[in-house]
Design an enzyme around this catalytic site. Structure first.
Site, mmCIF file in Angstrom:
data_model
loop_
_atom_site.group_PDB
_atom_site.id
_atom_site.type_symbol
_atom_site.label_atom_id
_atom_site.label_comp_id
_atom_site.label_asym_id
_atom_site.label_seq_id
_atom_site.Cartn_x
_atom_site.Cartn_y
_atom_site.Cartn_z
ATOM 1 C CG LEU A 242 -1.790 1.051 1.423
ATOM 2 C CD1 LEU A 242 -2.762 1.114 0.284
ATOM 3 C CD2 LEU A 242 -2.157 1.297 2.988
ATOM 4 C CE1 TYR A 243 6.195 5.345 1.723
ATOM 5 C CE2 TYR A 243 7.276 3.552 0.199
ATOM 6 C CZ TYR A 243 7.365 4.680 1.143
ATOM 7 O OH TYR A 243 8.776 5.496 1.160
ATOM 8 C CB ALA A 244 4.431 0.473 -3.508
ATOM 9 C CB THR A 246 0.069 5.856 -1.035
ATOM 10 O OG1 THR A 246 1.488 5.657 -0.689
ATOM 11 C CG2 THR A 246 -0.911 5.472 -0.162
#
Length: 456
Positions: A242-244, A246
């Site tokens: 999810l970090y990637a 965003t």
């Protein structure tokens, strides 16, 4: 017949079904009671919410809570203007978000030392120990950099900062970092990396003149890409976390604001940054801590039993890349939210272009610390991590003059030197000193330099 069949093609032509009637007075009475009880319940719930909600009155001074309020806030204008004032008329005036963070503090210090005006912004959240962030803040204060404590989602605060200072550049380094933490608190990534970024761009595009934006993307956007080394031209539509996702969303949002409003925007894809004053959630950091404590460290291996590899990039090299991006950024072309011409839009890899297996990282730490690590090797879990990263930095070298010079062993020596000084106290005699939560024992009369003589 589907529910759609009951919807008329022309609004207002729907005829009620005459077969449906309330003939019973008992049914009418029941409905009245239900309405009364529902009204009482909702009224009680509203009262409870009003009683439990915090006061909207802002606290005095410059210590601010997170949020999106637009309540006027008392800011220390003298400190702000002094911090943001460049030494010469040719210097830049830069707003650095995430200024108390790892990269943010280093970039802020470098900008200030060369004569630029710098104003910091940070919310000092508790993703990792805020004591480290406060220590960075003190370091910046000594150099003349003031940090306003607040959140990038606070539109009122951001607007006040732009009203108080005419920024030439925004170095946007504030973000919710960490790949694995996204599985525990996904909302924080949307809040910071997407909503916060949009909020900052909204205020920036309405400024007159608009500042140039330099912001931190991530090597994580390459996700499941198997082509190496990673190039800015490669596909980035297969995020592994999810970090990637965003950060990838941030790149698309940047394109939109550049296209519509004429903002000059440069994105920087950082590759595994390490060094002094680093983040405790990074492997090199907690490996050092746990090896010194005698704890077992977990080392991941790839599916083919090979070691996971990272393109470790030393902080000083990253700072040079950030300053190079700022110095080559062209002016935004819009004014007051209106675009007046095509604006610069760039994306660069900032890495070391020399991937190192994590097993090699551990070996180097063992050598520096003179301690054999207790290792547990396990398969790489599906938690958002990828097996390798490898940066192609040809574009950054050509356009920014970017050239990393620090190899991993040299960088880790500098990190360990800082780590011992920060957590154990620089060269202090003692029978023992506190090492995080647990005591770390030193023989009486011994210095920290006796532990690792090759670092001093």
């Amino acid at each position: 017949m589907s529910n759609l069949d009951n919807i008329p093609s022309t609004p207002g032509k729907n005829k009620p079904d005459k077969s449906f009637r309330f003939h019973s007075s008992a049914a009418s009475s029941s409905l009245t009671k239900l309405t009364l009880y529902s009204t009482l319940f909702l009224s009680l719930l509203l009262i409870l919410l009003l009683l439990s909600s915090p006061s909207s009155t802002p606290s005095p001074g410059w210590h601010l809570s997170t949020g999106t309020h637009r309540t006027p806030i008392s800011l220390p204008h003298k400190l702000i203007h002094k911090s943001a004032r460049p030494r010469s008329t040719t210097g830049h005036t830069v707003l650095v978000t995430g200024a108390a963070g790892f990269v943010g503090s280093h970039v802020s210090l470098a900008l200030k030392r060369r004569g630029d005006g710098v104003l910091g912004l940070d919310n000092f959240n508790h993703y990792y120990d805020p004591t480290l962030k406060r220590a960075r803040q003190k370091l910046l204060e000594k150099a003349g950099v003031f940090i306003v404590e607040g959140d990038i989602n606070d539109e009122g605060l951001i607007q006040q900062l732009f009203d108080a200072v005419l920024f030439t550049h925004v170095m946007h380094l504030a973000a919710q970092a960490g790949v694995r933490y996204a599985m525990q608190n996904p909302g924080s990534y949307i809040h910071s990396n997407i909503a916060g970024f949009v909020n900052l761009l909204e205020v920036s595009k309405s400024a007159n003149p608009q500042p140039a934006i330099i912001w931190a993307s991530s090597s994580s956007v390459y996700g499941l890409n198997s082509k190496v080394p990673f190039s800015e031209k490669d596909r980035t539509d297969q995020p592994a976390s999810l970090y990637a996702a965003t950060k990838k969303a941030g790149e698309e949002i940047a394109h939109t604001y550049n296209h519509i409003y004429g903002l000059s925007i440069t994105g920087l894809r950082f590759f595994t940054v390490y060094g002094p004053w680093g983040r405790p959630d990074m492997a090199y950091f907690f490996f050092t801590r746990d090896i010194m404590k005698g704890k077992t460290i977990t080392v991941y291996e790839s599916g083919d039993k090979g070691s996971v590899a990272r393109d470790f990039t030393y902080i000083d090299d990253i700072v040079k890349g950030c300053l190079g991006a700022l110095d080559t950024a062209k002016k935004s072309t819009g004014s007051g939210g209106k675009k007046k011409g095509a604006a610069q839009l760039r994306i660069f890899n900032l890495g070391n272009t020399s991937p190192v297996p994590v097993s090699r990282l551990v070996s180097i730490l063992e050598k520096i610390l003179k301690v054999k690590a207790k290792k547990k090797v396990v398969p790489l879990p599906r938690n958002g991590d990828v097996e390798f990263t490898h940066a192609n930095i040809t574009l950054a070298m050509r356009e920014l003059g970017y050239k990393p010079t620090t190899d991993l062993e040299s960088g880790l020596k500098k990190f360990v030197r800082w780590y011992l000084s920060f957590y154990l106290g620089s060269k202090k005699k003692s029978s023992w000193v506190m090492f995080h939560e647990e005591p770390f024992y030193l023989s009486a009369g011994h210095f920290l330099s006796d532990i690792i003589p090759n670092l001093w």
